[in-house]
Design a protein around this motif. Structure first.
Motif: not given
Length: 390
Positions: A379-380, A375-377, A369, A372-373, A308, A384
């Motif tokens: 991908e940002t 994974k989101e970062f 959880q 998943r977070k 983050e 892949k």
């Protein structure tokens, strides 16, 4: 051609403006990646609308198979010229990189892109074409592994004008900066962060113009597979490990129970390296087969925090320049930021009573959880990411 197009972009609003007058659109098709950067005239809401129109028209038409010429013709017809300044309402750059390696570039009144190969500026041959009275520069070239391409709006070239630098940063100075950092930074995000933060410093944190950076690195694919947590059913232990080991690339195991499963299935003892632990992060383990073994939820939570900070440009040195720091969270963060393009998670859904009330749905598991977070970062950051649950 087997390469990965590592791409990152970031924007900085002009001071006192809520919306950015620059806009970036990235379209990923089966056979190419299309990048459009548009700079709307002026700043604020009007500039944002004009830039958004330009990127949406270009991105949508090219995705649907329109030619570069048809796309530019439509943009030229749609966006008028300002009668007061005699300037186009939006300038733009369109870069289409095919999976075969052939790239097409179109530039209209934007700063020339920066192309670096083998630590040197690569000169691209450009042809001039007039479309509806607008002078368009076109290029075609082959990309190679290791190439670094950077596209900027004029806010980068003007950074510091009238303040730290009388005439702004200037194109040649930005090139010199990129020649240094394209070599030091392995990722597109690393280059983008460095360039953006330098612009912020030159503007003394009061940007005089909308500022946008798009960075592209042509990289060899690097895969990291992560086994995190035991499966919901114990009889799936062997199947999970077989799937995990069958994947390509670097192997990482996160969690004590997961490490015990790996130890049993591999037939080797994993040694705990107590000296690698810190007050915040438990120690890592040593394996002859696995590349990294860490503790679970605590370490993954620290990785999430690190990612983050890096994504939001709070920490630029994370994973690259720090020395002498070898805890599990640092090593895994460094790996995910710098040393991978693809991440494959193999996630067991067993609930650990120490971290979670077993009566709650497994979707509320702290581990799930956090993953998943993460994974989101990732991908940002342009990675892949795939997740398989057991």
């Amino acid at each position: 051609m087997n390469y990965f197009i590592d791409l990152a972009h970031d924007s900085l609003n002009k001071r006192n403006e809520e919306l950015c007058g620059d806009k970036v659109e990235v379209v990923d098709t089966e056979d190419s990646v299309i990048i459009v950067l548009a700079d709307g005239l002026g700043s604020g809401v009007k500039a944002n609308i004009l830039a958004t129109m330009t990127t949406k028209i270009a991105g949508t038409m090219l995705k649907e198979g329109a030619s570069i010429y048809e796309t530019i013709e439509t943009i030229a017809k749609t966006l008028p010229v300002c009668h007061v300044r005699k300037l186009a309402y939006s300038t733009f750059v369109i870069l289409k990189i095919g999976k075969s390696g052939l790239a097409q570039l179109v530039e209209y009144d934007n700063p020339p892109l920066f192309y670096i190969r083998n630590n040197r500026e690569l000169d691209i041959s450009k042809k001039e074409r007039i479309i509806h009275g607008k002078k368009i520069l076109e290029s075609e070239f082959e990309v190679m592994e290791g190439d670094s391409i950077t596209i900027v709006s004029d806010g980068v070239i003007h950074a510091g004008v009238g303040g730290v630098l009388n005439l702004g940063w200037q194109w040649d100075n930005v090139l010199h900066f990129l020649l240094k950092h394209a070599q030091l930074e392995k990722t597109a995000k690393g280059i983008t962060n460095r360039l953006m933060n330098t612009c912020i410093d030159l503007y003394e944190k009061k940007p005089g113009d909308d500022t946008t950076v798009v960075s592209i690195k042509i990289r060899e694919p690097e895969i990291v597979s992560i086994f995190a947590g035991p499966p919901e059913k114990k009889e799936d232990d062997s199947r999970l490990m077989q799937d995990f080991l069958a994947g390509r690339g670097v192997k990482v195991v996160c969690g004590g129970t997961a490490a015990n499963i790996a130890s049993r299935e591999l037939g080797e003892e994993i040694e705990v390296l107590l000296e690698t632990g810190t007050e915040q992060v438990p120690p890592i383990g040593k394996s002859q087969v696995l590349d990294l073994v860490t503790e679970g939820v605590i370490t993954l939570s620290c990785v999430l925090e690190n990612l983050e900070q890096y994504v939001n440009r709070i920490s630029l040195d994370l994973g690259v320049h720090q020395k002498g720091k070898e805890d599990g969270a640092y090593l895994l963060t460094k790996m995910l930021i710098n040393d991978c393009t693809h991440v494959c998670f193999y996630v067991g859904q067993a609930i650990n009573p120490a971290h979670q009330n077993p009566d709650l749905p497994k979707d509320l598991s702290i581990k799930l959880q956090v993953i998943r977070k993460i994974k989101e970062f990732l991908e940002t950051l342009g990675k892949k990411v795939t997740v398989q649950y057991y």
